[in-house]
Design a protein around this motif. Structure first.
Motif, PDB file in Angstrom:
ATOM      1  N   ALA A 185     -36.993 -17.334   8.054  1.00  0.00           N
ATOM      2  CA  ALA A 185     -37.946 -17.331   6.942  1.00  0.00           C
ATOM      3  C   ALA A 185     -39.002 -18.416   7.131  1.00  0.00           C
ATOM      4  O   ALA A 185     -40.191 -18.204   6.838  1.00  0.00           O
ATOM      5  N   ARG A 186     -38.602 -19.576   7.644  1.00  0.00           N
ATOM      6  CA  ARG A 186     -39.578 -20.641   7.876  1.00  0.00           C
ATOM      7  C   ARG A 186     -40.538 -20.268   8.996  1.00  0.00           C
ATOM      8  O   ARG A 186     -41.737 -20.544   8.918  1.00  0.00           O
ATOM      9  N   ILE A 187     -40.011 -19.638  10.044  1.00  0.00           N
ATOM     10  CA  ILE A 187     -40.874 -19.239  11.164  1.00  0.00           C
ATOM     11  C   ILE A 187     -41.922 -18.236  10.697  1.00  0.00           C
ATOM     12  O   ILE A 187     -43.084 -18.279  11.108  1.00  0.00           O
ATOM     13  N   ASN A 188     -41.509 -17.303   9.810  1.00  0.00           N
ATOM     14  CA  ASN A 188     -42.439 -16.300   9.303  1.00  0.00           C
ATOM     15  C   ASN A 188     -43.259 -16.799   8.113  1.00  0.00           C
ATOM     16  O   ASN A 188     -43.985 -16.015   7.497  1.00  0.00           O
ATOM     17  N   LYS A 189     -43.130 -18.094   7.815  1.00  0.00           N
ATOM     18  CA  LYS A 189     -43.912 -18.745   6.768  1.00  0.00           C
ATOM     19  C   LYS A 189     -43.744 -18.054   5.414  1.00  0.00           C
ATOM     20  O   LYS A 189     -44.708 -17.834   4.669  1.00  0.00           O
ATOM     21  N   ALA A 190     -42.496 -17.691   5.100  1.00  0.00           N
ATOM     22  CA  ALA A 190     -42.211 -17.086   3.804  1.00  0.00           C
ATOM     23  C   ALA A 190     -42.292 -18.154   2.717  1.00  0.00           C
ATOM     24  O   ALA A 190     -41.852 -19.290   2.900  1.00  0.00           O
ATOM     25  N   SER A 191     -42.844 -17.797   1.602  1.00  0.00           N
ATOM     26  CA  SER A 191     -42.955 -18.742   0.494  1.00  0.00           C
ATOM     27  C   SER A 191     -41.579 -19.024  -0.106  1.00  0.00           C
ATOM     28  O   SER A 191     -40.619 -18.289   0.118  1.00  0.00           O
ATOM     29  N   ALA A 192     -41.520 -20.092  -0.880  1.00  0.00           N
ATOM     30  CA  ALA A 192     -40.243 -20.444  -1.509  1.00  0.00           C
ATOM     31  C   ALA A 192     -39.764 -19.340  -2.446  1.00  0.00           C
ATOM     32  O   ALA A 192     -38.564 -19.054  -2.545  1.00  0.00           O
ATOM     33  N   TRP A 193     -40.707 -18.696  -3.139  1.00  0.00           N
ATOM     34  CA  TRP A 193     -40.341 -17.605  -4.049  1.00  0.00           C
ATOM     35  C   TRP A 193     -39.755 -16.430  -3.284  1.00  0.00           C
ATOM     36  O   TRP A 193     -38.759 -15.834  -3.701  1.00  0.00           O
ATOM     37  N   LYS A 194     -40.385 -16.073  -2.151  1.00  0.00           N
ATOM     38  CA  LYS A 194     -39.879 -14.953  -1.355  1.00  0.00           C
ATOM     39  C   LYS A 194     -38.519 -15.280  -0.752  1.00  0.00           C
ATOM     40  O   LYS A 194     -37.647 -14.410  -0.685  1.00  0.00           O
ATOM     41  N   ARG A 195     -38.329 -16.501  -0.290  1.00  0.00           N
ATOM     42  CA  ARG A 195     -37.014 -16.877   0.253  1.00  0.00           C
ATOM     43  C   ARG A 195     -35.947 -16.770  -0.828  1.00  0.00           C
ATOM     44  O   ARG A 195     -34.836 -16.309  -0.572  1.00  0.00           O
ATOM     45  N   MET A 196     -36.298 -17.185  -2.036  1.00  0.00           N
ATOM     46  CA  MET A 196     -35.324 -17.141  -3.128  1.00  0.00           C
ATOM     47  C   MET A 196     -35.007 -15.696  -3.523  1.00  0.00           C
ATOM     48  O   MET A 196     -33.843 -15.328  -3.696  1.00  0.00           O
ATOM     49  N   ALA A 197     -36.040 -14.868  -3.663  1.00  0.00           N
ATOM     50  CA  ALA A 197     -35.848 -13.502  -4.157  1.00  0.00           C
ATOM     51  C   ALA A 197     -35.321 -12.558  -3.092  1.00  0.00           C
ATOM     52  O   ALA A 197     -34.488 -11.691  -3.374  1.00  0.00           O
ATOM     53  N   LYS A 198     -35.783 -12.713  -1.845  1.00  0.00           N
ATOM     54  CA  LYS A 198     -35.460 -11.750  -0.793  1.00  0.00           C
ATOM     55  C   LYS A 198     -34.217 -12.120   0.015  1.00  0.00           C
ATOM     56  O   LYS A 198     -33.586 -11.244   0.612  1.00  0.00           O
ATOM     57  N   ILE A 199     -33.860 -13.405   0.030  1.00  0.00           N
ATOM     58  CA  ILE A 199     -32.749 -13.823   0.887  1.00  0.00           C
ATOM     59  C   ILE A 199     -31.649 -14.504   0.088  1.00  0.00           C
ATOM     60  O   ILE A 199     -30.514 -14.035   0.035  1.00  0.00           O
ATOM     61  N   GLU A 200     -31.998 -15.607  -0.581  1.00  0.00           N
ATOM     62  CA  GLU A 200     -30.961 -16.474  -1.144  1.00  0.00           C
ATOM     63  C   GLU A 200     -30.212 -15.808  -2.299  1.00  0.00           C
ATOM     64  O   GLU A 200     -28.977 -15.851  -2.346  1.00  0.00           O
ATOM     65  N   PHE A 201     -30.939 -15.190  -3.230  1.00  0.00           N
ATOM     66  CA  PHE A 201     -30.247 -14.553  -4.351  1.00  0.00           C
ATOM     67  C   PHE A 201     -29.524 -13.280  -3.913  1.00  0.00           C
ATOM     68  O   PHE A 201     -28.521 -12.901  -4.521  1.00  0.00           O
ATOM     69  N   ILE A 202     -30.007 -12.631  -2.861  1.00  0.00           N
ATOM     70  CA  ILE A 202     -29.289 -11.466  -2.341  1.00  0.00           C
ATOM     71  C   ILE A 202     -27.921 -11.897  -1.815  1.00  0.00           C
ATOM     72  O   ILE A 202     -26.900 -11.236  -2.053  1.00  0.00           O
ATOM     73  N   TYR A 203     -27.890 -13.023  -1.100  1.00  0.00           N
ATOM     74  CA  TYR A 203     -26.610 -13.530  -0.611  1.00  0.00           C
ATOM     75  C   TYR A 203     -25.742 -14.076  -1.745  1.00  0.00           C
ATOM     76  O   TYR A 203     -24.518 -14.091  -1.633  1.00  0.00           O
ATOM     77  N   ALA A 204     -26.374 -14.532  -2.826  1.00  0.00           N
ATOM     78  CA  ALA A 204     -25.608 -15.119  -3.927  1.00  0.00           C
ATOM     79  C   ALA A 204     -25.022 -14.083  -4.876  1.00  0.00           C
ATOM     80  O   ALA A 204     -24.099 -14.398  -5.631  1.00  0.00           O
ATOM     81  N   ILE A 205     -25.544 -12.857  -4.860  1.00  0.00           N
ATOM     82  CA  ILE A 205     -25.089 -11.840  -5.822  1.00  0.00           C
ATOM     83  C   ILE A 205     -23.580 -11.606  -5.763  1.00  0.00           C
ATOM     84  O   ILE A 205     -22.914 -11.580  -6.811  1.00  0.00           O
TER      85      ILE A 205
END
Length: 284
Positions: A185-205
């Motif tokens: 996500a950092r390499i692709n310059k994803a914003s903090a919001w996108k990291r939270m919505a697309k990756i982190e909360f998906i893993y947290a569900i």
């Protein structure tokens, strides 16, 4: 040596397959729906077996009715006063669901705040652990002082009990994202919001849903605790009234209804989890 005319060059590298009906019969695997039905049947059989053992113990020991009654007496009590138990069940269910909803919302928000803010985590996490060690029965009178003797105080007691599992599970779930995905996500310059919505909360569900399955049962208990302290309706009030009258059939009938409510809500949350995270079922 001359090869058999029945064996071609293409067939020589293939492993031999046994002939017969067993080789032609396809392997059938049970689907998830059939597995669910089997699990439900086993659960029903287990509950019926528990009731049978309970009734057998009462029949063999023959204790006085003010000490112990069997499930048949409890079910007879339910059948004789269905409206009474239905009305009080509906009240307890409302309090538990309201407390669970509040506890879920606040727990997820608080768990996310602990994960994303080191300052909040430094100050709030030790305080939450300290509050969690306090028996929630001791907090119930405080909520009654704040919110009165009505519906709100019982709902807030249920919220206080359902809150903590969701905080911990949300915090742990958000921290379970693999390091490789974070780097990607950092390499692709994803914003903090996108990291939270697309990756982190998906893993947290999945972790949040595990906490929700714990919290929904605790919320039912929290509503009953509030009714114990200051209730004039609900299953907790039914239990307290039956206790004062040494009416064990009514008391055990309320216990059975409470167990049925908690079990039904648990399976509803589990079913919602299966719908929300279907990929989790394939990793088991």
């Amino acid at each position: 040596m001359v090869a058999s005319p029945d064996v071609t060059q293409k067939d020589r590298g293939r492993p031999a397959v046994a002939a017969g009906p067993a080789a032609e019969r396809p392997v059938r695997r049970r689907g998830p729906r059939r597995d669910s039905v089997t699990a439900a049947v086993k659960a029903v059989v287990g509950v019926l077996g528990l009731f049978a053992v309970w009734e057998l113990v009462v029949a063999l020991a023959d204790p006085p009715e003010y000490l112990l009654v069997g499930p048949i007496s409890a079910f007879v009590e339910l059948a004789e006063r269905p409206g009474y138990f239905a009305e009080n069940t509906f009240i307890t269910l409302q309090e538990a669901l309201a407390g669970f909803a509040l506890g879920t919302a606040l727990g997820v928000l608080c768990g996310a705040a602990l994960h994303y803010s080191t300052t909040i985590r430094s100050f709030l996490y030790p305080a939450l652990i300290a509050i969690d060690t306090i028996p929630k029965v001791a907090l119930a009178p405080l909520f009654i002082v704040w919110f009165g003797f009505g519906f709100e105080s019982k709902a807030f007691v249920a919220m206080a009990i359902a809150f903590f599992p969701l905080v911990i599970n949300t915090y742990d779930g958000l921290g379970s994202v693999p390091h490789e995905l974070q780097e990607l996500a950092r390499i692709n310059k994803a914003s903090a919001w996108k990291r939270m919505a697309k990756i982190e909360f998906i893993y947290a569900i999945p972790s949040i849903l595990s906490g929700a399955k714990i919290s929904i049962s605790l919320a039912v208990g929290g509503a009953v605790v509030g009714e114990f302290i200051a209730g004039s309706k609900g299953l907790g009030y039914v239990i307290m009234l039956a206790n004062s009258q040494v009416d064990l059939p009514s008391m055990f009938a309320a216990f059975i209804v409470l167990a049925a409510i908690a079990l039904a809500l648990f399976f509803l949350v589990d079913l919602a989890g299966r719908k929300l995270v279907p990929w989790k079922q394939h990793t088991r």
